[in-house]
Design a protein around this motif. Structure first.
Motif, mmCIF file in Angstrom:
data_model
loop_
_atom_site.group_PDB
_atom_site.id
_atom_site.type_symbol
_atom_site.label_atom_id
_atom_site.label_comp_id
_atom_site.label_asym_id
_atom_site.label_seq_id
_atom_site.Cartn_x
_atom_site.Cartn_y
_atom_site.Cartn_z
ATOM 1 N N SER A 1 1.290 -1.050 0.029
ATOM 2 C CA SER A 1 -0.110 -0.012 -0.072
ATOM 3 C C SER A 1 0.916 1.098 -0.074
ATOM 4 O O SER A 1 1.790 1.294 0.699
ATOM 5 N N VAL A 2 0.641 1.682 -0.745
ATOM 6 C CA VAL A 2 1.029 3.581 -0.530
ATOM 7 C C VAL A 2 0.219 4.857 -0.484
ATOM 8 O O VAL A 2 -1.445 4.130 -0.587
ATOM 9 N N GLY A 3 0.494 6.241 -0.644
ATOM 10 C CA GLY A 3 -0.756 7.033 -0.111
ATOM 11 C C GLY A 3 -0.208 8.827 -0.639
ATOM 12 O O GLY A 3 0.799 8.242 -0.756
ATOM 13 N N THR A 4 -0.934 8.846 -0.974
ATOM 14 C CA THR A 4 -1.492 10.451 -0.478
ATOM 15 C C THR A 4 -1.956 11.647 0.267
ATOM 16 O O THR A 4 -2.152 11.310 1.109
ATOM 17 N N VAL B 1 -6.075 24.631 7.329
ATOM 18 C CA VAL B 1 -7.147 24.957 7.508
ATOM 19 C C VAL B 1 -7.609 23.135 6.909
ATOM 20 O O VAL B 1 -9.119 23.063 7.355
ATOM 21 N N ALA B 2 -6.360 22.391 6.216
ATOM 22 C CA ALA B 2 -7.678 20.659 6.041
ATOM 23 C C ALA B 2 -6.669 19.946 5.744
ATOM 24 O O ALA B 2 -5.264 21.000 4.743
ATOM 25 N N ALA B 3 -6.226 19.080 5.897
ATOM 26 C CA ALA B 3 -5.549 18.091 5.630
ATOM 27 C C ALA B 3 -5.630 16.496 5.548
ATOM 28 O O ALA B 3 -6.652 16.544 6.136
ATOM 29 N N GLY B 4 -5.234 15.879 5.085
ATOM 30 C CA GLY B 4 -5.692 14.291 4.635
ATOM 31 C C GLY B 4 -4.838 13.523 4.352
ATOM 32 O O GLY B 4 -3.756 14.184 4.310
ATOM 33 N N TYR B 5 -5.129 12.506 3.999
ATOM 34 C CA TYR B 5 -4.498 10.886 3.226
ATOM 35 C C TYR B 5 -5.289 10.412 2.050
ATOM 36 O O TYR B 5 -7.127 9.782 2.552
ATOM 37 N N THR C 1 -5.978 -2.836 0.282
ATOM 38 C CA THR C 1 -7.105 -4.016 0.344
ATOM 39 C C THR C 1 -8.346 -2.885 -0.672
ATOM 40 O O THR C 1 -9.096 -3.332 -1.469
ATOM 41 N N SER C 2 -8.523 -1.629 0.268
ATOM 42 C CA SER C 2 -9.690 -0.699 -0.023
ATOM 43 C C SER C 2 -8.806 0.437 -0.031
ATOM 44 O O SER C 2 -7.914 0.619 -0.002
ATOM 45 N N THR C 3 -10.127 1.502 -1.226
ATOM 46 C CA THR C 3 -9.084 2.630 -1.319
ATOM 47 C C THR C 3 -9.649 3.791 -0.206
ATOM 48 O O THR C 3 -10.610 4.247 -0.136
ATOM 49 N N LEU C 4 -8.857 4.566 0.329
ATOM 50 C CA LEU C 4 -9.589 5.335 1.813
ATOM 51 C C LEU C 4 -9.044 6.664 1.808
ATOM 52 O O LEU C 4 -7.910 6.891 1.917
ATOM 53 N N LEU C 5 -10.137 7.859 1.696
ATOM 54 C CA LEU C 5 -9.315 9.489 1.517
ATOM 55 C C LEU C 5 -10.145 9.663 3.732
ATOM 56 O O LEU C 5 -11.725 9.856 3.269
ATOM 57 N N VAL C 6 -8.702 10.364 3.853
ATOM 58 C CA VAL C 6 -9.764 10.515 5.081
ATOM 59 C C VAL C 6 -8.875 11.744 5.527
ATOM 60 O O VAL C 6 -7.635 12.625 4.834
ATOM 61 N N TYR C 7 -9.914 12.895 5.353
ATOM 62 C CA TYR C 7 -9.391 14.192 5.414
ATOM 63 C C TYR C 7 -10.082 14.447 7.494
ATOM 64 O O TYR C 7 -11.384 14.663 7.961
ATOM 65 N N THR C 8 -9.144 15.965 7.596
ATOM 66 C CA THR C 8 -10.084 16.827 8.283
ATOM 67 C C THR C 8 -9.800 18.193 7.892
ATOM 68 O O THR C 8 -9.120 18.759 7.309
ATOM 69 N N THR C 9 -10.716 18.650 8.458
ATOM 70 C CA THR C 9 -11.414 20.360 8.217
ATOM 71 C C THR C 9 -10.858 20.878 10.056
ATOM 72 O O THR C 9 -11.244 22.383 9.899
ATOM 73 N N GLY C 10 -10.383 20.248 10.856
ATOM 74 C CA GLY C 10 -10.158 21.065 12.134
ATOM 75 C C GLY C 10 -11.446 20.594 13.466
ATOM 76 O O GLY C 10 -11.956 21.043 14.554
ATOM 77 N N ASN C 11 -12.909 19.991 12.762
ATOM 78 C CA ASN C 11 -13.548 19.211 12.947
ATOM 79 C C ASN C 11 -14.054 17.815 13.169
ATOM 80 O O ASN C 11 -14.757 17.717 12.710
ATOM 81 N N GLY C 12 -12.471 17.264 13.742
ATOM 82 C CA GLY C 12 -12.970 15.797 13.811
ATOM 83 C C GLY C 12 -12.463 14.488 12.203
ATOM 84 O O GLY C 12 -12.128 16.097 11.589
ATOM 85 N N VAL C 13 -12.118 13.775 12.888
ATOM 86 C CA VAL C 13 -11.348 13.213 11.074
ATOM 87 C C VAL C 13 -12.525 12.519 10.705
ATOM 88 O O VAL C 13 -13.353 11.568 11.449
ATOM 89 N N HIS D 1 -1.972 5.435 9.298
ATOM 90 C CA HIS D 1 -3.451 4.213 9.096
ATOM 91 C C HIS D 1 -4.071 3.332 10.358
ATOM 92 O O HIS D 1 -4.551 3.616 11.007
ATOM 93 N N ARG D 2 -2.762 2.481 10.169
ATOM 94 C CA ARG D 2 -3.041 1.069 11.296
ATOM 95 C C ARG D 2 -2.988 2.269 12.944
ATOM 96 O O ARG D 2 -4.091 1.519 13.613
ATOM 97 N N ILE D 3 -2.083 2.967 13.427
ATOM 98 C CA ILE D 3 -1.826 3.412 14.642
ATOM 99 C C ILE D 3 -3.500 3.864 15.020
ATOM 100 O O ILE D 3 -3.513 4.372 16.219
ATOM 101 N N LEU D 4 -3.759 4.898 13.420
ATOM 102 C CA LEU D 4 -4.984 5.997 14.039
ATOM 103 C C LEU D 4 -6.236 5.207 14.213
ATOM 104 O O LEU D 4 -6.424 5.608 15.699
ATOM 105 N N PHE D 5 -5.995 3.933 13.594
ATOM 106 C CA PHE D 5 -7.083 2.453 14.461
ATOM 107 C C PHE D 5 -6.847 1.624 15.589
ATOM 108 O O PHE D 5 -7.381 1.006 16.072
ATOM 109 N N GLN D 6 -6.012 1.278 15.536
ATOM 110 C CA GLN D 6 -5.222 -0.196 16.748
ATOM 111 C C GLN D 6 -4.743 0.769 17.501
ATOM 112 O O GLN D 6 -4.757 -0.214 18.885
ATOM 113 N N GLY D 7 -3.931 2.797 17.209
ATOM 114 C CA GLY D 7 -3.588 2.783 18.776
ATOM 115 C C GLY D 7 -1.438 2.139 18.308
ATOM 116 O O GLY D 7 -1.581 1.202 17.761
#
Ligand code: AFP
Length: 341
Positions: A135-138, A166-170, A175-187, A254-260
């Protein structure tokens, strides 16, 4: 008696979600909304190409090196081009800074548009993994420009602390393609449904575990780390924490975000200031992780979001992840008292 039918399971696309959230922004004129949509379109195009990388002759080294000394691969260049092209769609992007380019680039202006934003990105992080189907990412970040919008962009528009994002994400091409982002009001996270070609809301208001039992570091460099870091890694091993290291920062975070747990890229003898880039990798991912309840610090123990970049390609050390796990690591550094950059 009449009933209102509400479908709680209905699909919410990225576009719909962004538009619904438009009023959360400080300057809610639709510009940032349009930019996020441009990035979503680029992500779909890059995803298509990443998925067929093994089939077409786009895979493999181009032979050139980027400013950070990494070997550039063809797909990096492709992803870079597509992001630049898509960011011109709405006319809301004044300029871009890319991990693949030496200097920032001013984008052509559309008639009647006065763009207020600049975008920084690492178009394809972890690209040395493409050859082996990993897996790779942007990674992306959006800043409101500092310079007068009626004139040209300047370096100061890009050399802003992460706390100005003002916004950021990846985007994770996994295995699936996921876009995760925040604008400062949660993710929030959106999974690409290939059958309809849309990113659909799949992970609402992501919160990361307060601590975790995974640590992610290139342990092959163990002997090149400072003694404090070696002690912390010994501690992780003593505590039976699981070591997970993909070598693709987006996937590891991404793993750390979900599994700690914790992701580390410390200073080594080869990279005395760390390897990862503040502007294109660390600050945007720090914004996401902090918004999910985590922490991100340099090994000089400064909050990543508060570090002002001195140059476009500045490298930095990083410890990022669950708040209690990062604090535990920090206590090790404090106890054995060394302050790298
Ligand atoms: P590439 O884009 O050259 O594959 O580098 C990936 C990366 O920037 C980041 O995604 C990884 O976490 C890190 O480098 C891996 O570096 P090491 O190979 O030195 O562990």
């Amino acid at each position: 008696m009449s009933h209102t039918l509400e479908n709680t399971n209905r699909i919410i696309t990225l576009d719909e979600f962004i538009i619904r959230r438009q009023n959360d922004f400080e300057y809610s004129t639709g510009e940032l909304t349009a930019l996020l949509r441009d990035i979503g379109v680029a992500a779909k195009i890059i995803n298509r190409e990443v998925n067929k990388a093994g089939l077409v002759n786009i895979l493999g080294m181009d032979g050139a090196q980027n400013t950070s000394g990494d070997v550039v691969q063809k797909l990096d260049i492709y992803a870079n081009q597509k992001l630049i092209e898509c960011l011109q769609n709405s006319g809301e992007c004044a300029g871009i800074g890319s991990e693949e380019l030496d200097e920032f680039v001013e984008l052509p202006r559309l008639a009647h548009k006065t763009p207020h934003y600049v975008v920084v990105f690492d178009p394809l992080d972890g690209s040395s993994n493409i050859d082996v189907n990993v897996s790779v990412g942007t990674i992306f970040g959006i800043y409101r420009r500092i310079s007068d919008p009626s004139g040209g962009i300047t370096a100061e528009d890009f050399l802003q602390k992460g706390s100005n994002l003002v916004a950021a994400g990846y985007v994770l091409y996994g295995t699936s393609t996921l876009l995760v982002y925040t604008t400062g009001n949660g993710v929030n996270g959106f999974t690409l449904d290939p059958s309809i070609g849309e990113f659909c809301l799949s992970h609402r208001d992501i919160k990361m575990p307060k601590s975790g039992l995974f640590y992610s570091v290139n342990q092959g460099y163990y002997l090149k780390f400072d003694v404090e870091m070696r002690r912390y890694i010994d501690h992780c091993s003593d505590m039976n924490y699981g070591l997970r290291y993909i070598g693709s920062m987006v996937s590891d975070i991404h793993r750390i975000l979900f599994q700690g747990g914790i992701f580390l890229y410390p200073n080594t003898r080869k990279y005395p200031r760390g390897k990862l880039r503040l502007l294109y990798e660390c600050a945007p991912l720090a914004f996401v992780v902090e918004q999910a309840g985590g922490r991100a610090i340099s090994l000089g123990r400064n909050r990543i979001m508060e570090i002002e970049p001195k140059s476009m390609h500045q490298n930095i050390t990083i410890a990022i992840g669950s708040p209690d796990t990062v604090t535990e690591m920090e206590q090790f550094l404090e106890k054995y008292a060394v302050r790298p950059v």
